[in-house]
Design a protein around this motif. Structure first.
Motif, PDB file in Angstrom:
ATOM      1  N   TYR B  62       0.826  -1.211   0.000  1.00  0.00           N
ATOM      2  CA  TYR B  62       0.000   0.000   0.000  1.00  0.00           C
ATOM      3  C   TYR B  62       0.857   1.256   0.000  1.00  0.00           C
ATOM      4  CZ  TYR B  62      -4.560  -2.141   0.268  1.00  0.00           C
ATOM      5  OH  TYR B  62      -5.708  -2.827  -0.049  1.00  0.00           O
ATOM      6  N   VAL B  63       1.960   1.240   0.748  1.00  0.00           N
ATOM      7  CA  VAL B  63       2.855   2.406   0.731  1.00  0.00           C
ATOM      8  C   VAL B  63       3.418   2.602  -0.675  1.00  0.00           C
ATOM      9  CG1 VAL B  63       5.051   3.295   1.594  1.00  0.00           C
ATOM     10  CG2 VAL B  63       3.402   2.321   3.184  1.00  0.00           C
ATOM     11  N   ALA B  64       3.808   1.488  -1.323  1.00  0.00           N
ATOM     12  CA  ALA B  64       4.342   1.590  -2.684  1.00  0.00           C
ATOM     13  C   ALA B  64       3.266   2.063  -3.660  1.00  0.00           C
ATOM     14  CB  ALA B  64       4.905   0.236  -3.116  1.00  0.00           C
ATOM     15  N   CYS B  65       2.040   1.566  -3.505  1.00  0.00           N
ATOM     16  CA  CYS B  65       0.938   2.009  -4.376  1.00  0.00           C
ATOM     17  C   CYS B  65       0.711   3.510  -4.221  1.00  0.00           C
ATOM     18  CB  CYS B  65      -0.351   1.267  -4.030  1.00  0.00           C
ATOM     19  SG  CYS B  65      -0.394  -0.439  -4.577  1.00  0.00           S
ATOM     20  N   ALA B  66       0.692   3.983  -2.976  1.00  0.00           N
ATOM     21  CA  ALA B  66       0.474   5.417  -2.751  1.00  0.00           C
ATOM     22  C   ALA B  66       1.610   6.230  -3.353  1.00  0.00           C
ATOM     23  CB  ALA B  66       0.340   5.686  -1.249  1.00  0.00           C
ATOM     24  N   ALA B  67       2.838   5.738  -3.236  1.00  0.00           N
ATOM     25  CA  ALA B  67       3.977   6.468  -3.812  1.00  0.00           C
ATOM     26  C   ALA B  67       3.875   6.511  -5.334  1.00  0.00           C
ATOM     27  CB  ALA B  67       5.285   5.803  -3.377  1.00  0.00           C
ATOM     28  N   LEU B  68       3.499   5.387  -5.948  1.00  0.00           N
ATOM     29  CA  LEU B  68       3.350   5.354  -7.409  1.00  0.00           C
ATOM     30  C   LEU B  68       2.262   6.313  -7.872  1.00  0.00           C
ATOM     31  CD1 LEU B  68       3.601   1.539  -8.140  1.00  0.00           C
ATOM     32  CD2 LEU B  68       5.001   3.313  -9.190  1.00  0.00           C
ATOM     33  N   LEU B  69       1.138   6.308  -7.173  1.00  0.00           N
ATOM     34  CA  LEU B  69       0.035   7.184  -7.573  1.00  0.00           C
ATOM     35  C   LEU B  69       0.382   8.654  -7.325  1.00  0.00           C
ATOM     36  CD1 LEU B  69      -2.958   5.031  -6.333  1.00  0.00           C
ATOM     37  CD2 LEU B  69      -2.310   5.511  -8.685  1.00  0.00           C
ATOM     38  N   LEU B  70       1.173   8.915  -6.271  1.00  0.00           N
ATOM     39  CA  LEU B  70       1.607  10.294  -6.015  1.00  0.00           C
ATOM     40  C   LEU B  70       2.512  10.782  -7.144  1.00  0.00           C
ATOM     41  CD1 LEU B  70       1.693  12.698  -4.050  1.00  0.00           C
ATOM     42  CD2 LEU B  70       3.716  11.665  -3.027  1.00  0.00           C
ATOM     43  N   ARG B  71       3.395   9.895  -7.594  1.00  0.00           N
ATOM     44  CA  ARG B  71       4.285  10.231  -8.707  1.00  0.00           C
ATOM     45  C   ARG B  71       3.459  10.531  -9.972  1.00  0.00           C
ATOM     46  NH1 ARG B  71       7.247  11.891 -12.412  1.00  0.00           N
ATOM     47  NH2 ARG B  71       8.244  10.506 -13.870  1.00  0.00           N
ATOM     48  N   THR B  72       2.465   9.701 -10.249  1.00  0.00           N
ATOM     49  CA  THR B  72       1.603   9.935 -11.419  1.00  0.00           C
ATOM     50  C   THR B  72       0.846  11.240 -11.294  1.00  0.00           C
ATOM     51  OG1 THR B  72       1.332   7.544 -11.589  1.00  0.00           O
ATOM     52  CG2 THR B  72      -0.222   8.881 -12.808  1.00  0.00           C
ATOM     53  N   LEU B  73       0.344  11.498 -10.104  1.00  0.00           N
ATOM     54  CA  LEU B  73      -0.456  12.709  -9.879  1.00  0.00           C
ATOM     55  C   LEU B  73       0.380  13.969 -10.038  1.00  0.00           C
ATOM     56  CD1 LEU B  73      -3.318  13.551  -8.872  1.00  0.00           C
ATOM     57  CD2 LEU B  73      -2.341  13.641  -6.595  1.00  0.00           C
ATOM     58  N   ARG B  74       1.606  13.940  -9.533  1.00  0.00           N
ATOM     59  CA  ARG B  74       2.452  15.133  -9.596  1.00  0.00           C
ATOM     60  C   ARG B  74       3.007  15.345 -11.005  1.00  0.00           C
ATOM     61  NH1 ARG B  74       5.604  15.415  -3.842  1.00  0.00           N
ATOM     62  NH2 ARG B  74       3.808  16.139  -2.663  1.00  0.00           N
ATOM     63  N   ALA B  75       3.258  14.249 -11.720  1.00  0.00           N
ATOM     64  CA  ALA B  75       3.827  14.394 -13.058  1.00  0.00           C
ATOM     65  C   ALA B  75       2.780  14.845 -14.068  1.00  0.00           C
ATOM     66  CB  ALA B  75       4.449  13.069 -13.492  1.00  0.00           C
ATOM     67  N   TRP B  76       1.561  14.330 -13.934  1.00  0.00           N
ATOM     68  CA  TRP B  76       0.532  14.641 -14.922  1.00  0.00           C
ATOM     69  C   TRP B  76      -0.765  15.041 -14.210  1.00  0.00           C
ATOM     70  CZ3 TRP B  76       3.129   9.769 -15.300  1.00  0.00           C
ATOM     71  CH2 TRP B  76       4.244   9.832 -16.131  1.00  0.00           C
ATOM     72  N   PRO B  77      -0.807  16.241 -13.644  1.00  0.00           N
ATOM     73  CA  PRO B  77      -2.010  16.653 -12.903  1.00  0.00           C
ATOM     74  C   PRO B  77      -3.248  16.764 -13.784  1.00  0.00           C
ATOM     75  CG  PRO B  77      -0.460  18.472 -13.134  1.00  0.00           C
ATOM     76  CD  PRO B  77       0.241  17.254 -13.615  1.00  0.00           C
ATOM     77  N   ALA B  78      -3.046  16.940 -15.097  1.00  0.00           N
ATOM     78  CA  ALA B  78      -4.213  17.075 -15.974  1.00  0.00           C
ATOM     79  C   ALA B  78      -5.026  15.790 -16.063  1.00  0.00           C
ATOM     80  CB  ALA B  78      -3.758  17.487 -17.369  1.00  0.00           C
ATOM     81  N   LEU B  79      -4.428  14.662 -15.640  1.00  0.00           N
ATOM     82  CA  LEU B  79      -5.192  13.411 -15.646  1.00  0.00           C
ATOM     83  C   LEU B  79      -6.400  13.494 -14.723  1.00  0.00           C
ATOM     84  CD1 LEU B  79      -2.335  10.749 -15.584  1.00  0.00           C
ATOM     85  CD2 LEU B  79      -3.949  11.151 -17.422  1.00  0.00           C
ATOM     86  N   GLU B  80      -6.333  14.403 -13.740  1.00  0.00           N
ATOM     87  CA  GLU B  80      -7.438  14.548 -12.793  1.00  0.00           C
ATOM     88  C   GLU B  80      -8.568  15.401 -13.360  1.00  0.00           C
ATOM     89  OE1 GLU B  80      -6.764  12.151 -10.225  1.00  0.00           O
ATOM     90  OE2 GLU B  80      -7.310  13.710  -8.830  1.00  0.00           O
ATOM     91  N   ALA B  81      -8.316  16.023 -14.537  1.00  0.00           N
ATOM     92  CA  ALA B  81      -9.308  16.971 -15.067  1.00  0.00           C
ATOM     93  C   ALA B  81     -10.639  16.293 -15.374  1.00  0.00           C
ATOM     94  CB  ALA B  81      -8.754  17.633 -16.324  1.00  0.00           C
TER      95      ALA B  81
END
Lengths: 96, 165
Positions: B62-81
């Motif tokens: 779970y810690v690794a999953c959260a880190a991976l998703l944090l990396r995705t979120l910070r690199a490509w914030p437009a994915l949340e649009a």
């Protein structure tokens, strides 16, 4: 209130359904991807619960064994999903 | 289970379910913090059910999953649009389906005819799990490892193709 198999299955089922809701209801791919650990975590909790409270002596470790496998599967699936979520080329990181 | 274990079980269950709801409803980095809370709660539940090795594995995952998703979120914030767009019929059907799944699972949990026996967890340990994984269930483990390899290879190839284009 003593813990039996029923509360364990209930919590596992609720976690699984929450994950299914996240995957089904959220529109963005990273948000839906975050529901995957909930889905598999709910399934793993049920497996561990059955392993803990099972009355059969035949196979007591299998539930925990597959809960460990599910944890690895969760990480692999999220890693693959995070790679697949990468947007197209031409736009630098932070501006997509 | 004694009173302390029962109290711990319900406390970790509350943390897990609250974190799960927060993952489903919140956005951005708060969602990832909630995912961490789910990981802590789930590891606590596993540990309370005498599954220490599974607890450690779940916490790491779970810690690794959260880190991976944090990396995705910070690199490509437009994915949340996409979250700002209104929900379509498919999303609403997905939400209803999840509710139906919960009702079926809750009904099965309360109406199921489960055994009520209890076994002391003496023989369940890391080495027993390891023996099963590399012994009796070695074929299943190999199949799963093949699936992992295929998934990671596909992800790497996809990322590479997108970078080259």
């Amino acid at each position: 209130m003593t813990v039996t198999l029923v509360p364990v299955l209930f919590v596992g089922g609720a976690l699984f359904a929450t994950g299914a809701f996240t995957v089904g209801y959220r529109r963005s791919f990273p948000a839906a991807l975050a529901g995957l650990p909930l889905l598999l975590g709910g399934a793993g909790l049920d497996l561990v619960g059955v392993s803990r409270f099972a009355t059969s002596a035949a196979d007591r470790v299998a539930g925990q064994e597959f809960a460990v496998v599910l944890a690895g599967l969760t990480l692999a699936a999220v890693a693959a999903g995070a790679a697949l979520a990468r947007p197209g080329p031409g736009v630098p990181e932070g501006q997509r | 289970m004694d009173a302390l274990h029962s109290a711990l079980f319900y406390a970790f269950a509350a943390l897990t379910l609250a974190g799960g709801l927060a993952v489903a409803l919140l956005a951005g980095e708060r969602r990832l913090l909630s995912l961490l809370a789910v990981g802590v709660g789930l590891a606590g539940l596993y540990a309370d059910l005498s599954a220490g090795f599974a607890a450690a594995a779940a916490l790491v995952a779970y810690v690794a999953c959260a880190a991976l998703l944090l990396r995705t979120l910070r690199a490509w914030p437009a994915l949340e649009a996409a979250e700002r767009e209104p929900r379509g019929v498919l999303q609403q059907a997905g939400g209803l389906l999840a509710g139906a799944i919960f009702l079926v699972l809750a009904y099965a949990a309360y109406r199921g005819d489960f055994g009520t026996g209890f076994r002391a967890p003496g023989e369940i340990n890391t080495s027993a799990i390891g023996r099963l994984l590399v012994g009796r269930d070695a074929l299943a483990l190999e199949a799963l490892a093949g699936a992992f390899l295929a998934a990671i290879t596909a992800a790497a190839v996809t990322a590479r193709v997108r970078r080259v284009r």
